[in-house]
Structures are given as C-alpha cells and as structure tokens.
Design a protein around this motif. Structure first.
Motif, PDB file in Angstrom:
ATOM      1  N   LEU A  90      -2.296  10.042  12.532  1.00 48.47           N
ATOM      2  CA  LEU A  90      -3.119   9.864  11.326  1.00 48.47           C
ATOM      3  C   LEU A  90      -2.566   9.100  10.458  1.00 48.47           C
ATOM      4  CD1 LEU A  90      -6.445  11.039  10.178  1.00 48.47           C
ATOM      5  CD2 LEU A  90      -5.238  13.220   9.683  1.00 48.47           C
ATOM      6  N   ALA A  91      -1.225   9.525   9.877  1.00 47.36           N
ATOM      7  CA  ALA A  91      -0.789   8.719   8.471  1.00 47.36           C
ATOM      8  C   ALA A  91      -0.846   7.161   8.919  1.00 47.36           C
ATOM      9  CB  ALA A  91       0.641   9.197   8.924  1.00 47.36           C
ATOM     10  N   LYS A  92      -0.597   7.072   9.777  1.00 45.57           N
ATOM     11  CA  LYS A  92      -0.194   5.299  10.622  1.00 45.57           C
ATOM     12  C   LYS A  92      -2.172   4.937  10.359  1.00 45.57           C
ATOM     13  CE  LYS A  92       0.522   1.871  13.493  1.00 45.57           C
ATOM     14  NZ  LYS A  92       1.106   1.878  14.988  1.00 45.57           N
ATOM     15  N   LYS A  93      -3.046   5.413  10.866  1.00 48.72           N
ATOM     16  CA  LYS A  93      -4.082   5.205  10.730  1.00 48.72           C
ATOM     17  C   LYS A  93      -4.980   5.148   8.477  1.00 48.72           C
ATOM     18  CE  LYS A  93      -9.081   6.178  12.118  1.00 48.72           C
ATOM     19  NZ  LYS A  93      -9.881   7.173  13.219  1.00 48.72           N
ATOM     20  N   ARG A  94      -4.393   5.489   8.132  1.00 52.52           N
ATOM     21  CA  ARG A  94      -4.830   6.062   6.561  1.00 52.52           C
ATOM     22  C   ARG A  94      -3.832   5.347   6.069  1.00 52.52           C
ATOM     23  NH1 ARG A  94      -8.503  11.579   6.495  1.00 52.52           N
ATOM     24  NH2 ARG A  94      -9.710  10.584   8.010  1.00 52.52           N
ATOM     25  N   ARG A  95      -2.588   5.174   6.484  1.00 55.00           N
ATOM     26  CA  ARG A  95      -1.691   3.835   5.035  1.00 55.00           C
ATOM     27  C   ARG A  95      -0.975   5.360   5.052  1.00 55.00           C
ATOM     28  NH1 ARG A  95      -0.714  -0.867   6.308  1.00 55.00           N
ATOM     29  NH2 ARG A  95      -0.139  -1.400   4.396  1.00 55.00           N
ATOM     30  N   TRP A  96      -0.787   6.555   4.805  1.00 54.36           N
ATOM     31  CA  TRP A  96       0.189   7.671   4.276  1.00 54.36           C
ATOM     32  C   TRP A  96       1.006   7.315   3.595  1.00 54.36           C
ATOM     33  CZ3 TRP A  96      -1.456  12.715   6.651  1.00 54.36           C
ATOM     34  CH2 TRP A  96      -3.485  13.189   6.383  1.00 54.36           C
ATOM     35  N   TRP A  97       1.157   6.608   4.855  1.00 50.24           N
ATOM     36  CA  TRP A  97       3.189   5.743   5.021  1.00 50.24           C
ATOM     37  C   TRP A  97       3.471   4.468   6.178  1.00 50.24           C
ATOM     38  CZ3 TRP A  97       2.917  11.287   5.401  1.00 50.24           C
ATOM     39  CH2 TRP A  97       3.440  12.445   7.109  1.00 50.24           C
ATOM     40  N   TRP A  98       4.295   4.324   5.820  1.00 49.18           N
ATOM     41  CA  TRP A  98       4.153   3.415   6.785  1.00 49.18           C
ATOM     42  C   TRP A  98       6.190   3.064   6.708  1.00 49.18           C
ATOM     43  CZ3 TRP A  98       1.045   1.038   9.104  1.00 49.18           C
ATOM     44  CH2 TRP A  98       1.213  -0.126  10.317  1.00 49.18           C
ATOM     45  N   PHE A  99       6.452   2.613   8.490  1.00 50.69           N
ATOM     46  CA  PHE A  99       8.261   2.215   8.761  1.00 50.69           C
ATOM     47  C   PHE A  99       7.234   1.119   9.369  1.00 50.69           C
ATOM     48  CE2 PHE A  99       6.997   7.051  10.036  1.00 50.69           C
ATOM     49  CZ  PHE A  99       8.048   7.151   9.682  1.00 50.69           C
ATOM     50  N   TYR A 100       8.854   0.291   8.289  1.00 49.18           N
ATOM     51  CA  TYR A 100       9.025  -1.094   8.780  1.00 49.18           C
ATOM     52  C   TYR A 100      10.179  -1.191  10.046  1.00 49.18           C
ATOM     53  CZ  TYR A 100       7.723  -1.321   4.164  1.00 49.18           C
ATOM     54  OH  TYR A 100       6.625  -0.631   2.890  1.00 49.18           O
ATOM     55  N   VAL A 101      10.424  -0.073  10.499  1.00 51.80           N
ATOM     56  CA  VAL A 101      11.565  -0.244  11.899  1.00 51.80           C
ATOM     57  C   VAL A 101      11.429   0.963  12.828  1.00 51.80           C
ATOM     58  CG1 VAL A 101      14.665  -0.045  11.942  1.00 51.80           C
ATOM     59  CG2 VAL A 101      13.476  -1.335   9.954  1.00 51.80           C
ATOM     60  N   SER A 136       8.825   3.597   3.296  1.00 53.32           N
ATOM     61  CA  SER A 136       7.855   3.775   2.968  1.00 53.32           C
ATOM     62  C   SER A 136       6.662   4.411   2.565  1.00 53.32           C
ATOM     63  CB  SER A 136       8.271   2.689   1.152  1.00 53.32           C
ATOM     64  OG  SER A 136       6.650   1.556   1.687  1.00 53.32           O
ATOM     65  N   LEU A 137       6.479   5.117   1.194  1.00 51.15           N
ATOM     66  CA  LEU A 137       4.748   6.102   0.964  1.00 51.15           C
ATOM     67  C   LEU A 137       4.228   4.812   0.534  1.00 51.15           C
ATOM     68  CD1 LEU A 137       5.652   9.377  -1.254  1.00 51.15           C
ATOM     69  CD2 LEU A 137       5.571   8.786   1.492  1.00 51.15           C
ATOM     70  N   VAL A 138       3.031   4.863   1.021  1.00 49.03           N
ATOM     71  CA  VAL A 138       1.940   3.848   0.527  1.00 49.03           C
ATOM     72  C   VAL A 138       0.696   4.569   0.321  1.00 49.03           C
ATOM     73  CG1 VAL A 138       0.148   1.996   1.910  1.00 49.03           C
ATOM     74  CG2 VAL A 138       2.407   2.123   2.281  1.00 49.03           C
ATOM     75  N   ARG A 139      -0.239   5.121   0.855  1.00 46.07           N
ATOM     76  CA  ARG A 139      -1.133   5.361  -0.289  1.00 46.07           C
ATOM     77  C   ARG A 139      -1.349   7.747  -0.091  1.00 46.07           C
ATOM     78  NH1 ARG A 139      -6.171   3.262   3.822  1.00 46.07           N
ATOM     79  NH2 ARG A 139      -6.459   0.388   2.325  1.00 46.07           N
ATOM     80  N   LEU A 140       0.360   7.705  -0.224  1.00 43.01           N
ATOM     81  CA  LEU A 140       0.280   9.141  -0.296  1.00 43.01           C
ATOM     82  C   LEU A 140       1.609   8.942  -1.100  1.00 43.01           C
ATOM     83  CD1 LEU A 140      -0.837  11.454   1.208  1.00 43.01           C
ATOM     84  CD2 LEU A 140       1.754  11.537   2.067  1.00 43.01           C
ATOM     85  N   LYS A 141       0.906  10.346  -2.194  1.00 47.52           N
ATOM     86  CA  LYS A 141       2.182  10.581  -3.443  1.00 47.52           C
ATOM     87  C   LYS A 141       3.248  11.565  -3.136  1.00 47.52           C
ATOM     88  CE  LYS A 141      -0.316   8.032  -7.324  1.00 47.52           C
ATOM     89  NZ  LYS A 141      -0.751   6.571  -6.573  1.00 47.52           N
ATOM     90  N   ASN A 142       4.071  11.292  -4.318  1.00 48.10           N
ATOM     91  CA  ASN A 142       4.884  12.276  -3.566  1.00 48.10           C
ATOM     92  C   ASN A 142       4.704  13.756  -3.315  1.00 48.10           C
ATOM     93  OD1 ASN A 142       7.034  10.010  -4.394  1.00 48.10           O
ATOM     94  ND2 ASN A 142       8.450  11.023  -3.681  1.00 48.10           N
ATOM     95  N   TYR A 143       3.607  14.322  -4.566  1.00 53.59           N
ATOM     96  CA  TYR A 143       3.488  16.429  -4.882  1.00 53.59           C
ATOM     97  C   TYR A 143       2.618  16.109  -3.097  1.00 53.59           C
ATOM     98  CZ  TYR A 143      -1.055  14.539  -6.312  1.00 53.59           C
ATOM     99  OH  TYR A 143      -2.077  13.998  -6.725  1.00 53.59           O
ATOM    100  N   GLN A 144       1.720  14.742  -3.413  1.00 56.28           N
ATOM    101  CA  GLN A 144       1.068  14.879  -2.151  1.00 56.28           C
ATOM    102  C   GLN A 144       2.183  15.436  -0.621  1.00 56.28           C
ATOM    103  OE1 GLN A 144      -1.060  11.609  -2.454  1.00 56.28           O
ATOM    104  NE2 GLN A 144      -3.243  12.465  -3.011  1.00 56.28           N
ATOM    105  N   LEU A 145       3.073  14.574  -0.426  1.00 61.64           N
ATOM    106  CA  LEU A 145       3.863  14.487   0.768  1.00 61.64           C
ATOM    107  C   LEU A 145       4.426  16.129   0.951  1.00 61.64           C
ATOM    108  CD1 LEU A 145       5.508  13.475   3.342  1.00 61.64           C
ATOM    109  CD2 LEU A 145       6.767  12.728   1.577  1.00 61.64           C
ATOM    110  N   SER A 146       4.842  15.923  -0.572  1.00 64.89           N
ATOM    111  CA  SER A 146       5.768  17.617  -0.791  1.00 64.89           C
ATOM    112  C   SER A 146       4.267  18.849   0.211  1.00 64.89           C
ATOM    113  CB  SER A 146       5.914  18.134  -2.184  1.00 64.89           C
ATOM    114  OG  SER A 146       7.003  17.337  -1.875  1.00 64.89           O
TER     115      SER A 146
END
Length: 156
Positions: A50-61, A122-132
């Motif tokens: 879901l996070a990949k689809k909504r771009r909450w965060w992104w992994f480069y590696v 890195s986080l993309v569309r998600l803020k740190n507090y949302q990840l928390s």
C-alpha cells in the motif's frame, strides 16, 4: 542511488544480524512469540505494498531485484525485534508501550534520516509523526494478537 556499495550490505546485515540473535531468545520464547510476530510481519508486508502504491515512502535500494526494498526491515528487525520486545515486556503493558515508543521514535526520527543519507530510502508522502502513528497502531495490534493467542492457549 548513492552509496549502493554501502547500502546493500547494510540492508543484508540488518536482516542477517537480526536472525542471528534468535538463539539468544530461546526455543520456548521463539515458539511463544513467533506466531503473533509473523502475523504482524505479514500485515507490514501488505502495508509495504500500500505504501508503495501511495508513495508513503520509497526505497532506492533492494537486496535482490525480486524483493521489495522493505523486505529486510519487515523480515529482519521488525519480525525479530517484535519477538524480543514481547519477550521482555509481555504482561507489562505500560513497559511494552514505553519500550515501543523509544524504539519507534529512534527509528522514525533517527534511522529514517540515516537511511535517507545513505540513499537506501526516504519518506515521500508521509510525515514522521504519521509514521510514528502507524508504528503505534502496529504495536497495539501485536500486543492484542499475543493476548488472544495466550488466552486461546490457556483454554486448551
């Protein structure tokens, strides 16, 4: 994809080192806490999709082209760390929440920055507090799953 030569070994190391701590946990504790931890890891793997689809965060590696970038986190530190946290705090809910708060805060505010600087993700569309908040919800679910499992085992 900066630091690719550094990022892949870090991801692989996280995965392997997590699993190498399992013998220290003990067979009885692994058997007790593995089911709830695996269930949560499956939910986290679905969350990763879901996070990949909504771009909450992104992994480069990735450690392997066929594995998601979040694989080492989900099936390494998250799975094994969940068992360790339950081992030390199950039955002491306040301590459980406190330890999760400390670990999750470190991950959200320090480790995420380190991952970004190493070019891992890195986080993309998600803020740190949302990840928390996501981590907090997952911690409640993990504890709840373990409680249900313990109650079912008591009834046998």
């Amino acid at each position: 994809m900066k630091n690719l030569k550094v990022a892949k070994p870090i991801l692989l190391g996280m995965l392997v080192l997590s699993w190498l701590t399992l013998p220290l946990l003990g067979k009885k504790e692994i058997k007790r806490f593995l089911p709830a931890s695996v269930l949560m890891s499956v939910l986290v793997a679905l969350e990763m999709r879901l996070a990949k689809k909504r771009r909450w965060w992104w992994f480069y590696v990735k450690i392997h082209p066929k594995l998601s970038g979040g694989f080492p986190f989900t099936w390494g530190p998250f799975l094994v760390g969940s068992m360790w946290i339950l081992r030390f705090t199950y039955g002491k809910f306040v301590w459980y929440l406190l330890l999760n708060l400390i670990v999750d805060t470190f991950f959200t505010y320090k480790f995420v920055d380190m991952m970004k600087s190493l070019g891992i993700g890195s986080l993309v569309r998600l803020k740190n507090y949302q990840l928390s908040l996501l981590f907090f919800i997952k911690s409640l679910l993990l504890y709840g799953f373990q409680m249900i499992r313990e109650k079912r085992l008591e009834g046998l």
